[in-house]
Structures are given as structure tokens and as C-alpha cells.
Design a protein around this motif. Structure first.
Motif, short mmCIF file in Angstrom:
data_model
loop_
_atom_site.label_atom_id
_atom_site.label_comp_id
_atom_site.label_asym_id
_atom_site.label_seq_id
_atom_site.Cartn_x
_atom_site.Cartn_y
_atom_site.Cartn_z
N LEU A 10 0.82 -1.21 0.00
CA LEU A 10 0.00 0.00 0.00
C LEU A 10 0.86 1.26 0.00
O LEU A 10 0.46 2.28 -0.59
CB LEU A 10 -0.92 -0.01 1.23
N LEU A 11 2.01 1.23 0.63
CA LEU A 11 2.87 2.42 0.72
C LEU A 11 3.33 2.92 -0.66
O LEU A 11 3.13 4.10 -0.98
CB LEU A 11 4.07 2.13 1.62
N PRO A 12 3.94 2.08 -1.52
CA PRO A 12 4.31 2.59 -2.85
C PRO A 12 3.11 2.96 -3.69
O PRO A 12 3.17 3.91 -4.49
CB PRO A 12 5.11 1.45 -3.47
N LEU A 13 1.99 2.24 -3.53
CA LEU A 13 0.79 2.59 -4.29
C LEU A 13 0.28 3.97 -3.87
O LEU A 13 -0.06 4.81 -4.73
CB LEU A 13 -0.29 1.54 -4.07
N ILE A 18 -0.51 9.85 -4.83
CA ILE A 18 -0.30 11.23 -4.39
C ILE A 18 0.48 12.01 -5.45
O ILE A 18 0.12 13.14 -5.80
CB ILE A 18 0.45 11.24 -3.04
N LEU A 19 1.56 11.42 -5.95
CA LEU A 19 2.38 12.11 -6.96
C LEU A 19 1.59 12.32 -8.24
O LEU A 19 1.78 13.34 -8.93
CB LEU A 19 3.64 11.30 -7.24
N LEU A 20 0.70 11.39 -8.57
CA LEU A 20 -0.11 11.54 -9.78
C LEU A 20 -1.14 12.65 -9.63
O LEU A 20 -1.33 13.48 -10.54
CB LEU A 20 -0.80 10.21 -10.09
N LEU A 21 -1.81 12.69 -8.48
CA LEU A 21 -2.85 13.70 -8.27
C LEU A 21 -2.28 15.10 -8.13
O LEU A 21 -2.95 16.09 -8.46
CB LEU A 21 -3.67 13.35 -7.03
N LEU A 22 -1.06 15.20 -7.64
CA LEU A 22 -0.43 16.51 -7.44
C LEU A 22 0.61 16.79 -8.51
O LEU A 22 1.62 17.46 -8.27
CB LEU A 22 0.22 16.57 -6.06
N ALA A 23 0.37 16.26 -9.70
CA ALA A 23 1.33 16.43 -10.80
C ALA A 23 1.57 17.91 -11.08
O ALA A 23 0.62 18.69 -11.23
CB ALA A 23 0.80 15.74 -12.06
N ILE A 29 12.41 18.16 -4.68
CA ILE A 29 12.81 17.63 -3.38
C ILE A 29 11.64 16.91 -2.71
O ILE A 29 11.79 15.81 -2.16
CB ILE A 29 13.33 18.76 -2.47
N VAL A 30 10.45 17.52 -2.77
CA VAL A 30 9.26 16.88 -2.18
C VAL A 30 8.93 15.60 -2.93
O VAL A 30 8.57 14.58 -2.32
CB VAL A 30 8.07 17.86 -2.19
N VAL A 31 9.04 15.62 -4.25
CA VAL A 31 8.80 14.42 -5.05
C VAL A 31 9.73 13.29 -4.62
O VAL A 31 9.30 12.14 -4.43
CB VAL A 31 8.98 14.72 -6.55
N SER A 32 11.00 13.62 -4.43
CA SER A 32 11.97 12.61 -4.00
C SER A 32 11.65 12.09 -2.61
O SER A 32 11.74 10.88 -2.35
CB SER A 32 13.38 13.20 -4.04
N LEU A 33 11.26 12.99 -1.71
CA LEU A 33 10.93 12.56 -0.35
C LEU A 33 9.73 11.61 -0.35
O LEU A 33 9.72 10.60 0.38
CB LEU A 33 10.65 13.77 0.52
N VAL A 34 8.72 11.93 -1.14
CA VAL A 34 7.54 11.07 -1.19
C VAL A 34 7.87 9.73 -1.85
O VAL A 34 7.52 8.66 -1.33
CB VAL A 34 6.39 11.77 -1.95
N GLY A 35 8.54 9.79 -3.01
CA GLY A 35 8.85 8.56 -3.74
C GLY A 35 9.81 7.66 -3.00
O GLY A 35 9.57 6.45 -2.87
N VAL A 36 10.91 8.24 -2.50
CA VAL A 36 11.93 7.43 -1.80
C VAL A 36 11.47 7.09 -0.39
O VAL A 36 11.70 5.98 0.09
CB VAL A 36 13.27 8.19 -1.77
N PHE A 117 8.26 10.11 -13.34
CA PHE A 117 9.19 8.99 -13.20
C PHE A 117 8.90 8.20 -11.92
O PHE A 117 8.82 6.97 -11.94
CB PHE A 117 10.62 9.52 -13.20
N PHE A 118 8.73 8.90 -10.81
CA PHE A 118 8.50 8.21 -9.54
C PHE A 118 7.09 7.62 -9.46
O PHE A 118 6.88 6.63 -8.75
CB PHE A 118 8.77 9.14 -8.36
N VAL A 119 6.14 8.18 -10.19
CA VAL A 119 4.83 7.53 -10.27
C VAL A 119 4.98 6.15 -10.89
O VAL A 119 4.47 5.14 -10.37
CB VAL A 119 3.85 8.39 -11.10
N TYR A 120 5.70 6.08 -12.00
CA TYR A 120 5.92 4.79 -12.68
C TYR A 120 6.73 3.83 -11.80
O TYR A 120 6.40 2.63 -11.70
CB TYR A 120 6.65 5.00 -14.01
N MET A 121 7.78 4.34 -11.17
CA MET A 121 8.65 3.48 -10.36
C MET A 121 7.89 2.86 -9.19
O MET A 121 8.01 1.65 -8.91
CB MET A 121 9.85 4.29 -9.84
N ASN A 122 7.10 3.67 -8.50
CA ASN A 122 6.39 3.15 -7.34
C ASN A 122 5.25 2.23 -7.74
O ASN A 122 4.95 1.26 -7.04
CB ASN A 122 5.88 4.31 -6.47
N LEU A 123 4.60 2.51 -8.87
CA LEU A 123 3.60 1.56 -9.37
C LEU A 123 4.26 0.23 -9.75
O LEU A 123 3.67 -0.84 -9.57
CB LEU A 123 2.88 2.16 -10.59
#
Length: 608
Positions: A10-13, A18-23, A29-36, A117-123
Motif C-alpha cells: 500500500l505504501l508505494p501505491l 499522491i504524486l499523480l494527483l499533485l502532478a 525535493i518533495v517528489v523525491s521525499l515522497v517517492g523514496v 518517473f516516480f509515479v511509474y517506479m512506485n507503481l
């Protein structure tokens, strides 16, 4: 903690959503913090769950999330299954995946599409986690297809380059062949067992049609071959290097290509019931590891060399599965994830320093200018070669030792594995000598990365695991049964080591002392043949692509469409005739009516 198992996927999903909705609304930096960060939390949660799992004597745990679908009167729940096999897979996916995500945050920081990129990676990670945690074949198949979709999106991430788009389409189409085989196999299993729950199928005492069971198993092998890039569906993997380097690391180390190995290991009780099917698996692995080794020797692109090495190492895993050493195959899957992630991420660091140059003949002398990065590369290559004491040594030796005595494999496949070990050593040290000690065909003036760099810190755990990962003790007794340790003559046990050193010696003679700057311009027909993947793309082009193109040219008017065109023409013509008959004259209508009546009466008289 096991009740929190559902939170791991559930965490990566959630982070992807979140990253998709807030595109476009978040800073890099925030994108990296959320994704990583989501991957880090998933890895830490997996660690706690794993500790509790093994403390509780590794008893399999089932978590039903909700009732999902009624299929043919049978209830299908969406549930997760945790056992000795799945906990290892989840640990590799989240742990190695976290390091790759961390590295990717620095590698992709300046890209304007880093959020996508991080949307795809986490999916991608979510799909792989559902694949290995799903307790039924429907969830496994959905994760399987999700992995294929995300790989397509990531390989073609830089879609402004036509070659990247072509590589993404090729990966998607070739793996669809295997995916179709897998789907048909699952349908056959459902028709025979009346269930898609994995435990129900593998523990069933039903007497099923042997022909259907054989067909289902060979179709499952077809699915595994496509996803894990084994013969004859291996052609997509080298071209998949078109994606960003962190994507290559994720595909090759922690996700996608290991899915086929997991599938066969998970469904192994079925394969044990079918005579000869595991021998086919072993032959596929042995042939792939040799052919991939030959192809790697002729490559000049650093990422393609590593891609062919992945194909070869997955071949060893298939060889282990076919030789009945299922625990050894999964052990090699784990150690391979450590050193292959290290190799790809180190290669990515070199590529960045070389201003995105990937040709090894345009590098050279990097040990002097990039000593730390070159050392990391050497550590990864030593593990790949199975140097004694490295992580790859223990897992590969376990596979080869079991292969020699297995009735499903035998000495011939063992010798092919030994030949693969020699080729691995040869192309690995070829890469090392040319890149790190060859003539410096560049003007690199930048220094090595700082030890605190985000391109270095994620590599440190991988360096440690590549060195000591082979000492990790894995217990699969509840999944595969008690482990066996064959007692072989010393020459059989040490032959792979001897040929690895022989490969080093040959590479030293051929590549270390010589000027290799112009070697790529002096290639013969055999080397070109190997460089092109031993002609498989050419073969498929003539067998499948060109006949279809010829048929398309001949059938450019489309015979099928002609039928529909005729139906339209007939109805239009009939309408024109009926329009003529509607002239508005009462005498005409009366005449036609009387003529029709006379015609019907005449027909009745004639019939009687």
C-alpha cells in the motif's frame, strides 16, 4: 506486525497516487521525499515483519483483505500470503528497491519529468509486491501484467527519442507472448482444479488429466520465459537499456526478470508431477546462459553487457529450478539482486561522469580518475564472476553442484554451466580492463564522487551485501522441503572456480596490455553475429515481421472489410429499388397488390 502486511504494497501505491494527483505542484525535493520515503518505510516495515515471522518459527501467514469475485460458484478472496519464499522476495524488492529509488532521486533530480518517473517506479514496485504476495493466481496475474505495463512506461520514459519508444514497444510485445501463454495456463488449471487459489492447486489430491496438466505447466514455463528474458523470448531485454539507468537496475535486480523464477518456484509441486517439464526448464536456462555469455563478449555498450549478464544469471536460476535445487535458485536470485543493482548503479555513475557516454571503448583509464567508483565496479564484477567468498560464489556453486547429480539435468548441463562461468569471467574482466585500465579516450577532468553523495551512499549497503550476502542463511524447508547437499568430487566443486580464474587470465592477455581504442572498428562476421544477439532479431524479423508486412501489402484493401462493404452496397441498392417502387400512383399500388395476390394463388395451386 504481520497484521500490517497489507501496508507494505500500500505504501508505494499511495505515494504513486499522491504524486499523480499533485502532478506539477510539487518541487523535485518533495517528489523525491515522497517517492523514496515510501520505499524506505516499506523496507523498514518488511524488516520488522520478517523478524517477527522468523521468531514465530516461520509459520505461513494468510491475510484476507476482502471477498472479491465469485467465479463459477467458488468464492475468490483478495488475500496476501506470507511464507519463507514470499518474505525473501518482498525483502529483496523493498530493500534493494529502496536503494535504487534513493540513487534515482539524485540521478533524475534535474529531469523535468521526475514526478512522472516516480509515479511509474512506485507503481512498478506495487505491482511486483502484489505478484509475490498474492495468494491466488488472479492477483499474481494482475501483478504480472502491472509489471509489464510499468516496464513499458519506464523503458520509453524519454519518449522524445524514437529508439526508446521502439525498445518499449518491443519489450511490451515480446512479453505479451509469454503473458498470453500464462493466461491460457491459468485457465487450464482452473478448469482442472476448479480453483485459482495457489495453495488449493499445489496441495490438491484431485486426479487430473495428465495431458492438460502437462499443457498447463508448459504454458506457465512460456510465461516465465517471456518475463524473465530466456530463450526464445529474450530479445527484448538488451534493448530495454534505453530507459534511465535506475530503471535498468530495478528491472534487472529487484523486479520483472525475477518474476518468472518466482512463478516456477511457487508452483513447483505442479512441475514435480509432470515428467520431463523440469528438464525443459533446465535446458532453457543452460542454453540461455551460454548464448548470453557469447553475446556479452561482443558488446561495446556498458549497459548492454550488464543486460546480457542478467540474462545469463537468470539462466543459472532456471538451471537450478530444473535441477530441483529450488532453494538454490532463490538464493541466487537474492545474491544476484545485490551485485546486479550495484553494477547498474555504478555504471550509471560512470555514464554521468562521461556525459552520458556508454561505449566502453570511449572510456578507459577510469581507475585513476574515478578510483572509488571503479572499486565498486570491481566488487560487483567479482560477485558476478562468483569469486570465492563473494555473494555470487555460494549461490552459483550450489546450483552447479546440484546440476551434476540431478536426474533432470546431469553432466552435460553442468559442463554448459561451467562454460557459462568461464564466459562470465571473460566478459566481466574484459569490461573491467577496458573501462578502468584501457587508454583514456576522453578528457575527463572531474574528480570522483564525494563519499557523502547521494550517488554513493545508496551503493554502500549494496557493496557490503555483494561481499557478504552469500553468508545469509535462508531456510525454505516449509516451502521446498529439507535442503540436500550433494557430496561431489573436489574437481567438480572447484572446476567453476578454476574456469573463472582462466577467464581472468584470458581477459588479461587479450584486453589488459593492448590498445583497445580501435577494436570496435575491426569486428569480423562472427563478432557482429554475437553483438547482434546471435541473430535472433534477424530470425524473428524474417519469420514473423516480414511475412506480416507482405500480407499487409497484399491485403491492403482488407478482404474482411470487403464483406462488410458488400453488405452496405446490397442494402443501399435494395433501398434504391424500393424508392423507385414508391411513385405515389394508386393504380400502380393496386396493380402490384393484385399481381402479388395472383402470384401467391398461382403458387398455392401449383404446390397442391
Amino acid at each position: 506486525m504481520q497484521d500490517w502486511l497489507f501496508v507494505v504494497p500500500l505504501l508505494p501505491l499511495t505515494s504513486a497516487i499522491i504524486l499523480l494527483l499533485l502532478a506539477g505542484r510539487l518541487s523535485p525535493i518533495v517528489v523525491s521525499l515522497v517517492g523514496v520515503g515510501s520505499m524506505g518505510l516499506a523496507a523498514l516495515l518488511t524488516l520488522f515483519i520478517g523478524i517477527e515471522f522468523f521468531v514465530s518459527n516461520a509459520v505461513a501467514y494468510q491475510q484476507v483483505l476482502f471477498n472479491w469475485l465469485p467465479i463459477a460458484g467458488a468464492s475468490l478472496d483478495a488475500g496476501l500470503h506470507l511464507d519463507q519464499l514470499s518474505i525473501v522476495m518482498v525483502s529483496v524488492i523493498t530493500g534493494v528497491g529502496w536503494m535504487i529509488h534513493w540513487y534515482a532521486a539524485a540521478y533524475m533530480f534535474g529531469d523535468k519529468n521526475v514526478q512522472r518517473f516516480f509515479v511509474y517506479m512506485n507503481l512498478f514496485v506495487f505491482a511486483m509486491l502484489m505478484l509475490v504476495l498474492g495468494d491466488n493466481l488472479i492477483l499474481l496475474y494482475l501483478g504480472w501484467e502491472g509489471v509489464g505495463l510499468c516496464s513499458f512506461l519506464l523503458i520509453g520514459f524519454w519518449q522524445h527519442e524514437p529508439n526508446n519508444v521502439a525498445a518499449a514497444k518491443k519489450a511490451f510485445i515480446v512479453t505479451r507472448v509469454g503473458d498470453t501463454a500464462l493466461m491460457l495456463g491459468l485457465l487450464i488449471l482452473f478448469s482442472e482444479f476448479g480453483s485459482l487459489h495457489i495453495d488449493t492447486i499445489v496441495t490438491s489430491s484431485l486426479v487430473v488429466d495428465p495431458t492438460n496438466l502437462w499443457l498447463a505447466c508448459i504454458l506457465l514455463v512460456g510465461g516465465a520465459v517471456g518475463k524473465s528474458a530466456q530463450l526464445p523470448l529474450q530479445t527484448w531485454l538488451p534493448d530495454a537499456m534505453a530507459g534511465p539507468t535506475p530503471v535498468s537496475a530495478l528491472i534487472h535486480a529487484a523486479t520483472m526478470v525475477t518474476a518468472g523464477v518466482y512463478l516456477i518456484a511457487r508452483m513447483h509441486p505442479l512441475f514435480l508431477q509432470v515428467e520431463g517439464i523440469l528438464t525443459i526448464v533446465a535446458w532453457i536456462g543452460a542454453l540461455t546462459l551460454v548464448l548470453a555469455g557469447l553475446a556479452a563478449l561482443a558488446q561495446s555498450d556498458i549497459k548492454r553487457i550488464l543486460a546480457y549478464s542478467t540474462m545469463s544469471q537468470i539462466g543459472y536460476m532456471f538451471l537450478g529450478l530444473g535441477a530441483l535445487v529450488f532453494d538454490g535458485a532463490i538464493f541466487h536470485l537474492m545474491t544476484h539482486a545485490f551485485f546486479k543493482a550495484l553494477l547498474f548503479l555504478t555504471a550509471g555513475s560512470i555514464i554521468l561522469k562521461m556525459h552520458h557516454q556508454q561505449d566502453i571503448f570511449k572510456m578507459g583509464g577510469l581507475f585513476r580518475s574515478l578510483p572509488m567508483t571503479s572499486t565498486f565496479l570491481l566488487i560487483g564484477l567479482l560477485a558476478l564472476v562468483a569469486f570465492p567468498g563473494s555473494s555470487g560464489f555460494f549461490s552459483k556453486e550450489a546450483i552447479l553442484a546440484a546440476t551434476y547429480e540431478a536426474h533432470t539435468a546431469g553432466p552435460i548441463l553442468w559442463w554448459m554451466g561451467v562454460l557459462g562461468a568461464f564466459l562470465t569471467s571473460l566478459y566481466s574482466f574484459r569490461l573491467w580492463f577496458i573501462v578502468c585500465f584501457g587508454p583514456a579516450n576522453h578528457h575527463l577532468e572531474e574528480g570522483d564522487y564525494a563519499p557523502s553523495s547521494h550517488l554513493v551512499v545508496p551503493l554502500l549497503p549494496l557493496v557490503v551485501l555483494a561481499v557478504i550476502g552469500g553468508f545469509i542463511s535462508l531456510d525454505f524447508s516449509q516451502v521446498f522441503g529439507p535442503a540436500t547437499h550433494p557430496h561431489l568430487p573436489l574437481w567438480i566443486e572447484w572446476m567453476p572456480v578454476a574456469v573463472a580464474f582462466a577467464g581472468f587470465a584470458v581477459a588479461w592477455v587479450l584486453y589488459f596490455p593492448r590498445n583497445t581504442s580501435d577494436s570496435q572498428h575491426n569486428q569480423g562476421a562472427l563478432q557482429n553475429f554475437c553483438r547482434d544477439g546471435l541473430g535472433f532479431d534477424w530470425l524473428y524479423d524474417w519469420v514473423f515481421t516480414k511475412p506480416l508486412q507482405l500480407f499487409a501489402r497484399v491485403n491492403k484493401s482488407d478482404v474482411v472489410d470487403q464483406f462488410y462493404h458488400f453488405v452496405g452496397w446490397f442494402n443501399f441498392s435494395l433501398n434504391e429499388v424500393l424508392v423507385i417502387s414508391q411513385n405515389g400512383k394508386v393504380r400502380w399500388y393496386l396493380y402490384v397488390t393484385l399481381a402479388g395476390c395472383a402470384l401467391m394463388l398461382g403458387g398455392l395451386v401449383w404446390w397442391s
